[in-house]
Design an enzyme around this catalytic site. Sequence first.
Site, mmCIF file in Angstrom:
data_model
loop_
_atom_site.group_PDB
_atom_site.id
_atom_site.type_symbol
_atom_site.label_atom_id
_atom_site.label_comp_id
_atom_site.label_asym_id
_atom_site.label_seq_id
_atom_site.Cartn_x
_atom_site.Cartn_y
_atom_site.Cartn_z
ATOM 1 N N ALA A 37 0.975 -1.367 0.183
ATOM 2 C CA ALA A 37 -0.091 0.370 -0.516
ATOM 3 C C ALA A 37 0.883 1.142 0.251
ATOM 4 C CB ALA A 37 -1.088 -0.605 1.082
ATOM 5 N N TYR A 39 3.588 1.373 -1.287
ATOM 6 C CA TYR A 39 4.564 1.853 -2.437
ATOM 7 C C TYR A 39 3.442 2.274 -3.340
ATOM 8 C CZ TYR A 39 6.757 -0.018 -6.803
ATOM 9 O OH TYR A 39 7.683 0.257 -8.049
ATOM 10 N N ASP A 40 2.559 1.762 -3.434
ATOM 11 C CA ASP A 40 1.403 2.519 -4.586
ATOM 12 C C ASP A 40 1.528 3.931 -3.905
ATOM 13 O OD1 ASP A 40 1.235 -0.103 -5.249
ATOM 14 O OD2 ASP A 40 -0.807 -0.822 -4.105
ATOM 15 N N SER A 85 26.166 -19.254 -28.333
ATOM 16 C CA SER A 85 25.276 -20.328 -27.923
ATOM 17 C C SER A 85 25.976 -21.623 -27.262
ATOM 18 C CB SER A 85 24.498 -20.966 -28.906
ATOM 19 O OG SER A 85 23.698 -22.378 -28.403
ATOM 20 N N LEU A 86 25.609 -22.551 -26.826
ATOM 21 C CA LEU A 86 26.556 -23.424 -25.664
ATOM 22 C C LEU A 86 26.394 -25.089 -26.158
ATOM 23 C CD1 LEU A 86 24.994 -22.724 -22.307
ATOM 24 C CD2 LEU A 86 26.803 -22.494 -22.870
ATOM 25 N N GLU A 117 25.452 -23.346 -12.982
ATOM 26 C CA GLU A 117 24.048 -22.014 -12.526
ATOM 27 C C GLU A 117 22.551 -23.557 -13.395
ATOM 28 O OE1 GLU A 117 24.855 -19.039 -15.317
ATOM 29 O OE2 GLU A 117 26.898 -18.394 -14.396
ATOM 30 N N LYS A 119 20.204 -24.123 -15.835
ATOM 31 C CA LYS A 119 19.596 -24.119 -17.648
ATOM 32 C C LYS A 119 17.790 -23.295 -17.420
ATOM 33 C CE LYS A 119 20.881 -25.350 -22.322
ATOM 34 N NZ LYS A 119 19.461 -24.438 -22.712
ATOM 35 N N ASP A 121 15.139 -22.571 -19.264
ATOM 36 C CA ASP A 121 14.040 -22.659 -20.542
ATOM 37 C C ASP A 121 13.398 -21.264 -21.071
ATOM 38 O OD1 ASP A 121 13.678 -24.299 -22.550
ATOM 39 O OD2 ASP A 121 11.728 -24.710 -22.248
ATOM 40 N N TYR A 229 23.226 -12.975 -16.039
ATOM 41 C CA TYR A 229 24.336 -14.377 -16.011
ATOM 42 C C TYR A 229 26.034 -13.661 -16.779
ATOM 43 C CZ TYR A 229 21.835 -16.567 -20.652
ATOM 44 O OH TYR A 229 21.676 -16.526 -21.565
ATOM 45 N N LYS A 297 30.323 -24.263 -16.294
ATOM 46 C CA LYS A 297 31.390 -22.665 -16.839
ATOM 47 C C LYS A 297 32.443 -22.088 -15.892
ATOM 48 C CE LYS A 297 27.382 -19.391 -17.658
ATOM 49 N NZ LYS A 297 26.606 -18.332 -17.473
ATOM 50 N N LYS A 321 22.648 -31.160 -20.177
ATOM 51 C CA LYS A 321 21.093 -31.703 -19.887
ATOM 52 C C LYS A 321 20.551 -32.511 -19.529
ATOM 53 C CE LYS A 321 19.016 -29.235 -23.311
ATOM 54 N NZ LYS A 321 19.398 -28.688 -24.024
ATOM 55 N N CYS A 415 -16.156 -29.996 -42.311
ATOM 56 C CA CYS A 415 -15.530 -31.054 -40.589
ATOM 57 C C CYS A 415 -15.951 -32.143 -40.121
ATOM 58 C CB CYS A 415 -16.948 -29.406 -39.882
ATOM 59 S SG CYS A 415 -16.583 -30.599 -37.729
ATOM 60 N N CYS A 418 -19.722 -32.535 -38.801
ATOM 61 C CA CYS A 418 -20.823 -31.935 -39.007
ATOM 62 C C CYS A 418 -21.342 -31.948 -40.519
ATOM 63 C CB CYS A 418 -21.282 -31.009 -38.841
ATOM 64 S SG CYS A 418 -20.408 -29.779 -39.488
ATOM 65 N N CYS A 433 -14.683 -24.751 -38.393
ATOM 66 C CA CYS A 433 -16.158 -24.835 -38.771
ATOM 67 C C CYS A 433 -16.604 -24.000 -38.021
ATOM 68 C CB CYS A 433 -16.203 -26.726 -37.709
ATOM 69 S SG CYS A 433 -18.065 -26.292 -37.651
ATOM 70 N N CYS A 438 -23.611 -27.253 -35.285
ATOM 71 C CA CYS A 438 -21.914 -28.799 -35.750
ATOM 72 C C CYS A 438 -22.227 -29.609 -34.312
ATOM 73 C CB CYS A 438 -20.549 -27.951 -35.714
ATOM 74 S SG CYS A 438 -19.662 -29.554 -35.716
HETATM 75 S S1 IVH Z 1 25.853 -18.835 -21.001
HETATM 76 C C1 IVH Z 1 28.590 -17.887 -24.539
HETATM 77 N N1 IVH Z 1 24.051 -19.174 -18.859
HETATM 78 O O1 IVH Z 1 20.834 -22.023 -23.003
HETATM 79 C C2 IVH Z 1 27.252 -18.190 -23.346
HETATM 80 N N2 IVH Z 1 22.754 -19.494 -20.535
HETATM 81 O O2 IVH Z 1 21.677 -23.585 -24.978
HETATM 82 C C3 IVH Z 1 26.374 -18.908 -23.682
HETATM 83 N N3 IVH Z 1 20.920 -20.395 -20.362
HETATM 84 O O3 IVH Z 1 21.699 -19.223 -25.608
HETATM 85 C C4 IVH Z 1 24.927 -18.712 -22.894
HETATM 86 N N4 IVH Z 1 20.489 -20.391 -18.764
HETATM 87 O O4 IVH Z 1 19.561 -18.387 -23.981
HETATM 88 C C5 IVH Z 1 23.833 -19.075 -20.096
HETATM 89 N N5 IVH Z 1 22.361 -19.622 -17.355
HETATM 90 C C6 IVH Z 1 22.783 -19.611 -17.911
HETATM 91 C C7 IVH Z 1 21.718 -20.019 -19.205
HETATM 92 C C8 IVH Z 1 22.179 -20.388 -20.397
HETATM 93 C C9 IVH Z 1 19.994 -20.856 -20.343
HETATM 94 C C10 IVH Z 1 20.388 -20.364 -22.376
HETATM 95 C C11 IVH Z 1 20.600 -18.761 -23.144
HETATM 96 C C12 IVH Z 1 21.682 -19.488 -24.148
HETATM 97 C C13 IVH Z 1 21.527 -21.338 -24.760
HETATM 98 C C14 IVH Z 1 22.221 -22.975 -25.115
#
Ligand code: IVH
Length: 679
Positions: A37, A39-40, A85-86, A117, A119, A121, A229, A297, A321, A415, A418, A433, A438
Amino acid sequence: MTTATLAIQQRVIELRRLLQQASYAYYVLDAPEMDDAVYDRLYRDLQELETEYPDLVTPDSPTQRIGERPADQFTSVRHHIPLYSLENAFNLQELASWQDRWRRLAPEAADVDYVTELKIDGSAIALTYDHGLLVRGATRGDGVTGEDITQNIRTIRTIPLRLNLEQPPARLEVRGEAFLPLDVFRQINEERQTKGEAAFANPRNAAAGTLRQLDSAVVAQRRLDFFAYTLHLPDEVAGIDAPATQWQALELLQNLGFRVNPNRLLCPSLADVAAYFEQWDTARLDLPYMTDGVVVKLNHFDLQQQLGFTQKFPRWAIALKYPAEEAPTRVERVVVQVGRTGALTPVAEFSPVQLAGTTVSRATLHNSDRLTELDLHLGDTVIVRKAGEIIPEVVRVMPDLRPADAQRYEMPTHCPACGEPVVRPADEAVTRCINTSCPAILRGSISHWASRAALDINGLGEKWVEQFIDRHLVQSVADLYDLTVEQLLTLDRMGPTSAQKLVGAIAQSKQQPWPRVLYGLGIRHVGSVNAQTLSSQFAKVDDLGAAEPEAIAAVYGIGAEIAQSVYAWFRVPANQVLIDRLRQAGLQLALDPDQVQPQGAQPLAGKTLVITGTLPSLSREDAKAKIQAAGGKVTGTVSSKTDYLVVGSDAGSKLEKAQTLGVAQLSETQLLDLLSSSN
Ligand code: IVH
C-alpha cells in the site's frame, strides 16, 4: 508550464530512489521491505508530480516501464558482442570428455573450478547500458543480428532501468535469460484455448512470442522475468573491482540491480557438478519456472579468455542436459478434433511410447500451419516430446525414414463432425468449422458447461453428452435442465440410480454462482479469471448484457478485445434466448447480495496464497474463486513471496516447503474466517 521548485525536484528524485529500492528488494532480493500500500501511494505521488511537471520525467523513472503506444514493427540491430550458444552434453561421460578437451588446450591450468548454474528454458536477451541507463534490449536472433525489443524489455521488473553504480561506464552489456513463470505460461495457454487459438507448446516459445509482442502493455501483463548471467564490462570501471571470475560477476550483477538465480554452486570438481545436476533432477520440478539442464562454466575469466570460442560455442562452457523427454515413433493415423470454438486440431496417433514418466500414444500437431511446416506423411517416423506439464507434441518428422508410398496428410476441407465446409481466415493459423449447430461444437460447449471450473456437474461425462446430442435430447445447455429421469433411462448403459443422480446433479448446478455461469457460457476470451473480474463489476447478467464495449473495457484487467467479444455475444439473438431460458430454469444470473464485495472490503488484497491437499468442503476451484474475489492471488508454487498456504488433507511437498520457508498456514475454516472479515 509550471516550473518545479527545488523542493519538488528533490522530492521526485527521492520518490524514485525509494521506489527503485523497494522494487529491488521485492523482485531481485525476494525480501520485500515496503508495504504494498505504501509502494502504491508513493508511486501515485510520483505519477502526479510527473504529470504536473512533465520536464521532470526521466527514462529511468519507475513510471516509464510501459510504452505509450504499440510498436509497428521491430528494427533489427547488430550485437556489439555476438551472442554465442552452448554445446550440449547429454550425460556425464560427455561432460568428462569436454573437460579432457579443454585441458588439452590449457594443460598448465591449476586451481580450476566450475560455476554450475541452472539452465533456464527461456529466450536469451542482450541489454546495453550507456552511462548507467538502459538504452537497448535485443533478442538473440542469429547471435550476430537480433531485434530491438527495448520497449518490451523495460516492462520486466527485475531488469533495472538504471544501474546501481555511482560512476557508470560509457557502455556496459548484460546478458541473461528472459522467461515466463510456469503459472503465467499455464494462464496464457488457458486464455489461448478460450480464444480458440493453439496453445504454446512450451514456456520457451511462449516467452519468445511474448518478447515479440508489439504492444508493451500486453507484455507487462504477462509478468516476464529475467535472470542475468553474463556481464561485459570495459577494462576499467571507476568505483568497482573488475570481477576476475564468473562467480564474482554474478554477485556484481546482483549488486548492480539484476535478479541472479540463487541456485548456483561453485564446484571444485566435476564430481560436484554431477552431484548438483542430480540434486536438481527432481527438485527442478518444484521450481516456478522451467529448467532443462545445468550450465557449467569455467570460473576464471583469464582461463576463459585463453580458451576462446569455436565458430558457435565458448570452449569454456557447456550445457549438461536432463535426458530428452523425446522419443521416435511411427504415425499410424491423424484424427481431427473439433473444439467448442469450432477450431480443428489435428492429432497424431502412434504406437505408445514412454515419455517424462507417462505413456503417450497421441500428440498434437497444433494447426494447419504447423502441419504444412512439418510436411507430415502417414507412416512417417516422428519425434514426439512431452516435458512435465507440457502437452505432448510432434516436434519433427524424419523424412529419411519415410516409406516410399507414404501419402502426405492434408487437412480436411469439411468438418469431420458435421460435414459442413470449414474456413481458414487468411490471418489465422487455425482452420474452423463455423456451423453453429455442429454437434462437435455443441458437445464441446456442454462439456465446458459441466466442467469443474464452470457449473461442475458431477457425472456428466463425455459418454452421456455424446448420446444426448446423437438422440437430439439436447440442443443447447439450457436443454439439460429439462431432461427427465425417464429420458435418461432410454440411454445405453444408464440405470435408474445413475439417472436419478445425474438429474439431481444437473438441478444442483442451478445453485452455482453467477461468475461460474458466465464462464460456462464459453464466450470467447472469457476464461475463469475474466469471468470473476467481469462479474465483480457487473453483478447481474442484464447489466453486463446492456453494457457498451467501452464500459466493459473500463473494468481493470479487461481489454478492448475481451470487451468487444462480450458485447458481440450478447447481441446474438440465439444467445439472448439462451439467457432467458437459463433464467426460467432458475440459474444464478446475478451475484447473491451477500457475495457482493463492497468496495474496499477485500480482506486478501495483495496476498498470494497456495492451496495444497484436499479441503474438507471446498473444491480447489471454489477456494480459488473465493480467494480471488477477496482480492488475493492463487499460485501453484510455494516461495518466500507466498503469504499463506491453505492446507487440506494429504498435503505433500508444498507443506514441507512452506514449513522450511516459514510460510503461514491456514485450514479451510481459518480461510473462511479470513474471507468473512472485512479489514
Ligand atoms: S551462458 C557464451 N547461462 O541456453 C555464453 N546460457 O543452449 C552462452 N541459457 O543461448 C550462454 N540459462 O539462452 C548461459 N545460466 C545460463 C543459461 C543459459 C539458459 C540459454 C541461453 C543460451 C542457451 C544455449
